[in-house]
Design an enzyme around this catalytic site. Structure first.
Site, short mmCIF file in Angstrom:
data_model
loop_
_atom_site.label_atom_id
_atom_site.label_comp_id
_atom_site.label_asym_id
_atom_site.label_seq_id
_atom_site.Cartn_x
_atom_site.Cartn_y
_atom_site.Cartn_z
N HIS A 117 0.84 -1.21 0.00
CA HIS A 117 0.00 0.00 0.00
C HIS A 117 0.88 1.25 0.00
O HIS A 117 2.11 1.16 -0.02
CB HIS A 117 -0.99 -0.02 1.16
CG HIS A 117 -0.35 -0.15 2.52
ND1 HIS A 117 0.38 0.85 3.09
CD2 HIS A 117 -0.33 -1.18 3.40
CE1 HIS A 117 0.82 0.47 4.27
NE2 HIS A 117 0.42 -0.77 4.49
N HIS A 177 3.84 1.58 2.47
CA HIS A 177 5.03 0.84 2.04
C HIS A 177 5.76 1.62 0.95
O HIS A 177 6.99 1.74 0.97
CB HIS A 177 4.64 -0.53 1.47
CG HIS A 177 3.93 -1.42 2.44
ND1 HIS A 177 2.91 -2.26 2.07
CD2 HIS A 177 4.10 -1.61 3.76
CE1 HIS A 177 2.48 -2.93 3.12
NE2 HIS A 177 3.18 -2.55 4.16
N CYS A 213 -0.37 -9.26 20.25
CA CYS A 213 -1.05 -8.86 19.00
C CYS A 213 -0.37 -9.59 17.85
O CYS A 213 0.84 -9.42 17.62
CB CYS A 213 -0.95 -7.36 18.78
SG CYS A 213 -1.59 -6.89 17.15
N CYS A 235 1.05 -7.17 15.07
CA CYS A 235 2.35 -6.56 15.37
C CYS A 235 3.39 -7.61 15.66
O CYS A 235 4.58 -7.31 15.69
CB CYS A 235 2.30 -5.68 16.61
SG CYS A 235 1.13 -4.37 16.60
N CYS A 252 -5.19 -3.65 20.93
CA CYS A 252 -3.82 -3.33 20.50
C CYS A 252 -3.69 -1.81 20.30
O CYS A 252 -4.52 -1.21 19.61
CB CYS A 252 -3.52 -4.05 19.18
SG CYS A 252 -2.01 -3.44 18.42
N HIS A 262 -3.25 -1.50 16.31
CA HIS A 262 -4.32 -2.00 15.44
C HIS A 262 -5.71 -1.81 16.03
O HIS A 262 -6.70 -1.89 15.29
CB HIS A 262 -4.07 -3.46 15.08
CG HIS A 262 -2.82 -3.62 14.27
ND1 HIS A 262 -1.61 -3.95 14.83
CD2 HIS A 262 -2.59 -3.42 12.95
CE1 HIS A 262 -0.69 -3.96 13.88
NE2 HIS A 262 -1.25 -3.65 12.74
N LYS A 319 -4.48 5.61 9.90
CA LYS A 319 -3.25 5.15 9.25
C LYS A 319 -3.61 4.25 8.06
O LYS A 319 -4.44 3.35 8.20
CB LYS A 319 -2.41 4.35 10.25
CG LYS A 319 -1.12 3.82 9.68
CD LYS A 319 -0.40 2.94 10.70
CE LYS A 319 0.88 2.41 10.09
NZ LYS A 319 1.13 1.01 10.34
N LYS A 340 -2.95 -2.33 5.21
CA LYS A 340 -3.43 -3.29 4.19
C LYS A 340 -4.94 -3.44 4.25
O LYS A 340 -5.57 -3.77 3.27
CB LYS A 340 -2.73 -4.63 4.36
CG LYS A 340 -3.07 -5.39 5.63
CD LYS A 340 -2.46 -6.79 5.57
CE LYS A 340 -2.93 -7.69 6.69
NZ LYS A 340 -2.38 -7.37 7.99
N1 MSP Z 1 8.02 -6.43 8.56
C1 MSP Z 1 8.13 -5.31 9.41
C2 MSP Z 1 9.47 -4.64 9.24
C3 MSP Z 1 10.66 -5.49 9.55
S1 MSP Z 1 12.15 -4.65 9.20
C4 MSP Z 1 13.31 -5.60 9.84
C5 MSP Z 1 7.03 -4.30 9.09
N2 MSP Z 1 6.45 -4.42 7.91
S2 MSP Z 1 5.24 -3.51 7.41
O1 MSP Z 1 4.91 -4.04 6.11
O2 MSP Z 1 4.19 -3.49 8.36
O3 MSP Z 1 5.75 -2.05 7.30
C6 MSP Z 1 6.81 -1.72 6.48
C7 MSP Z 1 7.04 -0.22 6.45
O4 MSP Z 1 5.90 0.44 5.95
C8 MSP Z 1 7.31 0.38 7.84
O5 MSP Z 1 8.36 1.33 7.75
C9 MSP Z 1 6.04 1.08 8.15
O6 MSP Z 1 6.22 2.17 9.00
C10 MSP Z 1 5.64 1.55 6.77
N3 MSP Z 1 4.24 1.89 6.76
C11 MSP Z 1 3.18 1.05 6.88
N4 MSP Z 1 2.06 1.81 6.88
C12 MSP Z 1 2.37 3.11 6.79
C13 MSP Z 1 1.64 4.28 6.56
N5 MSP Z 1 0.33 4.32 6.56
N6 MSP Z 1 2.33 5.41 6.29
C14 MSP Z 1 3.70 5.42 6.15
N7 MSP Z 1 4.40 4.33 6.35
C15 MSP Z 1 3.81 3.23 6.95
O7 MSP Z 1 6.78 -3.45 9.93
#
Ligand code: MSP
Length: 508
Positions: free
Chosen positions: A17, A20, A125, A128, A142, A145, A295, A298
């Site tokens: 999304h 990411h 959770c 997380c 959580c 979440h 926020k 997914k």
């Molecule tokens: N798998 C773990 C990271 C492990 S690193 C050793 C994880 N994955 S994640 O898919 O949930 O998130 C990956 C990145 O996307 C993180 O930096 C997270 O902060 C970022 N984002 C996820 N949602 C976000 C927003 N809505 N806005 C900006 N970034 C955010 O955490």
């Protein structure tokens, strides 16, 4: 010296999304900047594919775990291609070499006596993949979440291996004292110092008996290694895939969102100290993109557009520029597509693209594309002023890129472009006697000065808008200088190609 920039590895449980995409674009843009400065810069990314969350989601989707993570990992690769994210290594935590590395790390920590078998009871959770204390969740939800999809914590009691985190806390505190610039922006450093000073540094549960999908604990296959220990060491797996070694950790910048700061700012440092490995150079922490105050994740909000779709609507460069310019790194930003479009149009279509087109059109139509210039020619005050502003901008944009201040980069560039447009309009080069034989100095000076300014700006923008910059460089016949950070803005002869539009105005 090489610089390694990492994105977090993305959970393969959901589709990619915009949150990411934001982490990925930041890392890619920084790599491109460092390459312009002729540093050996590499960007590392990948997917986080182990753990109970993946098992549950694969089951819901009626797929085997392996088929599920294969398809999800591919989705990320396709998206990175569409967003011009040029990574140098893509690590998957299901890769055999990664499993081997994590098991070696485990054995090292166990042999030092940093791991012991105990019991863990608490509120967990699955999203997380972490426990929360009663204090962190007074309502049983959580903290991350709960507000997004009302997720309740699960009560778990299980045998677990624990890591002696408390043993390394003091060393981490000392590290922060002697490396005040480690976490960036500063705002997030204070959060970590506060967390370290509070009583939250208990020994950490680092294995799970629930679920089978992951890396089993050496010598005790009942347990799966905690996904965060597994995931964090993917940075080392990725470094070696990109041709580096563990030593290069000290040249590594980790780009992360604020939600995973504690894992990197405390746990990761403790794990590395325990494994006797170098600590990274920097943690670059960004805020969240939200939609209607929630926020982006997914699972929602439903109306949010996917990054790939958005890139087809506002172009890849438009998306990159829009996300990087619209808010300072550390702040949260509410995503509004019309607002993105207005901002991208203002900088890229109007201020930049339009000026390139007008300049090239006049030079092409009235001077058959070539205007000569003598280095000894004295410039008017007006031209000197503009050139000086651009020279100052080269320094300040450089500094802003170094510190990942992309919105500042765009502000400074926007300021220069406004000055260049004002200069162009005031001098009205289209109104003068312009033809191939004309010696009209005023027109030639105007065109050569604006040409010199644009040649600099194209390169300053290049890490953010690689496609548009490449087109503009070709319009200005300046490809040979497009791979090097500009030293100064210098008026010189101008040679342009047949005019085209380098960035079409986006429609709302
Ligand atoms: N798998 C773990 C990271 C492990 S690193 C050793 C994880 N994955 S994640 O898919 O949930 O998130 C990956 C990145 O996307 C993180 O930096 C997270 O902060 C970022 N984002 C996820 N949602 C976000 C927003 N809505 N806005 C900006 N970034 C955010 O955490």
């Amino acid at each position: 010296m090489s610089i390694y920039i990492t994105t977090p590895i993305f959970y393969a449980s959901g589709a990619p999304h915009l949150g990411h995409a934001y982490s990925a674009i930041i890392a890619d843009c920084s790599k491109r900047y460092h390459r312009l400065k002729h540093s050996r810069a590499f960007v590392l990314t990948g997917t986080d594919e182990n753990g109970q969350k993946i098992e549950r989601t694969a089951a819901i989707n009626g797929a085997t775990n392996k088929a599920f993570v294969d398809s999800r990992s591919l989705l990320f690769k396709h998206l990175w291609h569409a967003l011009d994210f040029e990574y140098d290594a893509f690590v998957r935590t299901t890769d055999v070499n990664h499993h081997q590395l994590v098991r070696q790390v485990w054995q090292k920590l166990a042999s030092k006596g940093d791991i012991y078998l105990g019991k863990y009871e608490g509120l967990y959770c699955v999203e997380c993949e972490q426990y929360y204390t009663q204090r962190q969740s007074s309502d049983g939800a959580c903290p991350i979440h709960g507000p997004i999809h009302g997720k309740k914590l699960e009560k778990l009691s299980e045998p677990t291996y624990l890591f002696k985190l408390s043993q390394y806390k003091d060393a981490v505190v000392t590290f922060y004292k002697s490396n005040p610039g480690f976490i960036q922006p500063d705002y997030f450093r204070y959060q970590i110092i506060e967390a370290l000073n509070s009583s939250e540094c208990h020994d950490l549960s680092i294995s799970r008996v629930h679920g089978q999908w992951g890396i089993s604990v050496p010598g005790d296959s009942q347990h799966i290694i905690y996904v965060w220990l597994d995931a964090l060491f993917s940075y080392v797996t990725a470094l070696t895939s990109a041709g580096g070694t563990v030593k290069d950790l000290q040249n590594t910048h980790h780009v992360i969102g604020k939600d995973i700061l504690k894992f990197h700012g405390i746990y990761w440092l403790c794990f590395l100290l325990a494994a006797e490995l170098p600590l990274p150079k920097r943690l670059v922490v960004h805020g969240w993109w939200t939609c209607d105050g929630r926020k982006i994740s997914k699972s929602g909000p439903a109306k949010i557009i996917s990054p790939a779709e958005l890139a087809t609507v506002i172009t890849t460069d438009g998306l990159r520029l829009g996300l990087l310019s619209q808010k300072p790194l550390e702040k949260d930003g509410n995503l509004s597509v019309p607002e993105l479009i207005v901002n991208v149009n203002s900088l890229l279509a109007n201020n930049f693209g339009n000026l390139v087109k007008r300049l090239v059109t006049i030079a092409y139509n009235n001077f058959t594309g070539e205007i000569s210039w003598q280095d000894t020619t004295k410039l008017s005050c007006q031209s000197e002023l503009l050139i000086r502003e651009v020279n100052e901008a080269i320094q300040s944009v450089d500094r802003a890129y170094q510190f990942y201040e992309f919105s500042e980069v765009c502000n400074i560039i926007g300021g220069c472009l406004s000055a260049a447009n004002a200069y162009f309009h005031e001098r009205e080069p289209w109104k003068k006697r312009v033809n191939a034989d004309s010696e009209d100095h005023h027109v030639k000076e105007t065109l050569c000065v604006v040409g010199a300014v644009l040649k600099v700006i194209v390169v300053l923008l290049k890490p953010i808008t690689p496609k548009t910059s490449a087109l503009a460089l070709s319009q200005l016949n300046d490809e040979q200088n497009g791979d090097t950070w500009p030293v100064e803005c210098k008026v010189q002869a101008l040679r342009v190609n047949k005019p085209i539009s380098v960035f079409e105005r986006l429609k709302i």
